[in-house]
Write a protein that holds these residues in place. Structure first.
Motif, PDB file in Angstrom:
ATOM      1  N   ASP A 148       9.210  -3.682  -9.372  1.00 26.33           N
ATOM      2  CA  ASP A 148       7.909  -4.199  -8.940  1.00 26.33           C
ATOM      3  C   ASP A 148       7.496  -5.212 -10.010  1.00 26.33           C
ATOM      4  O   ASP A 148       7.451  -4.888 -11.202  1.00 26.33           O
ATOM      5  CB  ASP A 148       6.913  -3.035  -8.852  1.00 26.33           C
ATOM      6  N   HIS A 163       5.065  -4.395 -12.888  1.00 23.05           N
ATOM      7  CA  HIS A 163       5.257  -3.154 -13.655  1.00 23.05           C
ATOM      8  C   HIS A 163       5.949  -3.360 -14.997  1.00 23.05           C
ATOM      9  O   HIS A 163       6.704  -2.502 -15.456  1.00 23.05           O
ATOM     10  CB  HIS A 163       6.039  -2.134 -12.823  1.00 23.05           C
ATOM     11  N   ASP A 220      -0.641  -4.497 -14.015  1.00 23.97           N
ATOM     12  CA  ASP A 220      -0.300  -4.350 -12.593  1.00 23.97           C
ATOM     13  C   ASP A 220      -1.479  -4.860 -11.776  1.00 23.97           C
ATOM     14  O   ASP A 220      -2.128  -4.104 -11.052  1.00 23.97           O
ATOM     15  CB  ASP A 220      -0.003  -2.869 -12.299  1.00 23.97           C
ATOM     16  N   ASP A 243      -1.680  -6.751  -9.233  1.00 24.89           N
ATOM     17  CA  ASP A 243      -1.492  -6.807  -7.775  1.00 24.89           C
ATOM     18  C   ASP A 243      -2.153  -8.029  -7.140  1.00 24.89           C
ATOM     19  O   ASP A 243      -2.752  -7.943  -6.056  1.00 24.89           O
ATOM     20  CB  ASP A 243      -1.997  -5.512  -7.103  1.00 24.89           C
ATOM     21  N   ASP A 282       3.492  -5.876  -2.554  1.00 21.43           N
ATOM     22  CA  ASP A 282       2.718  -4.764  -3.100  1.00 21.43           C
ATOM     23  C   ASP A 282       1.527  -5.379  -3.835  1.00 21.43           C
ATOM     24  O   ASP A 282       1.468  -5.378  -5.059  1.00 21.43           O
ATOM     25  CB  ASP A 282       3.601  -3.932  -4.041  1.00 21.43           C
TER      26      ASP A 282
HETATM   27 MN    MN Z   1       2.039  -1.212  -8.772  1.00 28.93          MN
END
Ligand code: MN
Ligand code: RM4
Ligand code: MN
Length: 424
Positions: A248, A251, A283, A285, A323
């Motif tokens: 990810d 991360h 993170d 996002d 994500d």
């Molecule tokens: Mn995450």
């Protein structure tokens, strides 16, 4: 809500002449335009079921209205995205946020919209209302065997749900770790986690894959039990051939060389999937490509080089998922932007002259190596990606059409302005 094909055709018709000129100009000195277009058309990115509502932070959430009230409406929303870009033909479910209590009809509805069920995500980072034991001190790592059993059973249940829907993979992301020195015996936590993963792995159908996703920090800040790609690789190599590491983008610690990580995992045949997002600090996002599109391009360059070296299929051999989710954008527009950013980076990376790059590397020609990469990166591939959409029956300008059709207003009229989707 459903977008009629004729609305898309009408939109494309209006933009056709201008687009044609731009595409022809862009394609004029490109090698293998048709091959690149086909790859772009084949490439699908899964939408996570939790990103269809406005994401929150721990300080609050500001729902924008018309959020999907159940799984059926979430699938419907992904159907809207897929109609607009023909690149979002998959959904990744989070259990227990989105339990498919009625698998037959939901599968049929998804199928009708051209959507398949990608990786299933098991969520053991929150306590649910009816849950017996708490995950406050972790799930698979927990010192108490009963808590570990509960988490294992949950994962097995997630596999069962996935089987009913035709999914072929399970993503395990654990928030397990510790916040303070001395809280945890690292070795014991690792061993408990490995044992739990082994018991879940044993329940995996033969044609399934298991992805072990790592994360450097958050919600635990002193140690994470699956904290980096090395630890994930340790678990997956001990588990067996159906276990893979999942990367990810958010991360890692800032400035980590993620492209080198994917290259080596691919070399070992242990890269299984990818979660796309962007971040400035942790993170975050954020929308894919919104902060560091060059990094995304460099990652795609390694992905393509590494996948081609193993003769892998770009579209099907890794699990691709967005994500990302946050507070301030319309979630559907945000997802359209993310998919577009992924496609642009992929297209640019497909244009890298790999042969010339290899020669330059052999000759230690650092300047030329950089020129070759940046020549591809600085190419305006937007007309190419738009042409791929046009040929797939999608919209030349998805966000413009989304706004012209007043999709959000219609969703609010249908679902109300206070609906809140399950998710973070
Ligand atoms: Mn995450
Ligand atoms: C985690 C991780 C997982 C995602 C959850 C919601 O940070 O990225 O993949 O499912 O968040
Ligand atoms: Mn993730």
């Amino acid at each position: 809500m459903h977008i009629e094909k004729s609305r898309i055709e009408e939109h494309n018709h209006k933009l056709a002449a201008g687009h044609k000129k731009q595409f022809e100009r862009a394609a004029a000195d490109m090698m293998d335009v048709h091959g690149v277009l086909q790859k772009l058309m084949d490439f699908q990115v899964a939408i996570p079921s939790w990103a269809l509502g406005t994401g929150g932070t721990r300080f609050g959430r500001f729902p924008g209205g018309g959020e999907p009230r159940n799984l059926e409406e979430k699938v419907e929303d992904i159907g809207l995205l897929h109609a607009l870009n023909k690149s979002s033909g998959a959904v990744s479910l989070h259990i227990p946020w989105d339990i498919p209590s009625n698998p037959g009809p939901i599968k049929a509805a998804a199928h009708k919209l051209g959507i398949r069920f990608d990786a299933m995500n098991s969520n053991t980072f929150q306590d649910q209302k009816d849950q017996k034991l708490s995950y406050k001190y972790g799930s698979l790592q927990h010192v108490n065997q009963h808590v570990r059993n509960q988490a294992i059973e949950h994962n097995i249940q997630v596999i069962r749900h996935g089987k009913e829907l035709g999914s072929k993979s399970l993503t395990v992301w654990l928030s397990d770790g510790s916040c303070f020195p001395g809280q945890l015996n690292f070795r014991k936590a690792f061993q408990n986690t490995l044992e739990g993963l082994q018991r879940i792995y044993a329940e995996l159908p033969d044609d399934w894959k298991m992805f072990v996703e790592y994360k450097a920090h958050e919600p635990n800040f002193y140690s994470m039990t699956v904290g980096d790609w090395g630890q994930s690789y340790l678990y997956t190599s001990k588990l067996g051939p159906h276990a893979y590491t999942l990367v990810d983008l958010g991360h890692h610690h800032p400035n980590t060389n993620i492209e080198q990580i994917v290259s080596l995992l691919l070399m070992e045949g242990k890269l299984g999937g990818f979660h796309f997002n962007d971040s400035k600090y942790g993170d975050d996002d954020l929308t894919v490509g919104s902060i560091n599109p060059y990094q995304l391009f460099l990652i795609f360059n390694e992905l393509i080089e590494g996948m081609d070296a193993r003769e892998m299929n770009h579209a099907g051999d890794l699990a691709w998922m967005i994500d990302a989710s946050h507070n301030v954008k319309d979630p559907l527009e945000d997802l359209l932007q993310s998919v577009e950013a992924i496609k642009l980076a992929y297209a640019q990376a497909l244009l890298v002259d790999q042969k010339a790059l290899k020669t330059a590397q052999q000759q230690n020609d650092t300047v030329l190596s950089q020129e070759i990469l940046q020549r591809a990166y600085r190419t305006d591939v937007r007309p190419l990606v738009a042409e791929a959409r046009l040929r797939s029956g999608a919209a030349l300008q998805p966000i413009a059409l989304f706004r012209d059709l007043r999709v959000r207003e219609k969703l609010i009229a249908e679902r109300g302005s206070t609906s809140v989707a399950t998710g973070l």
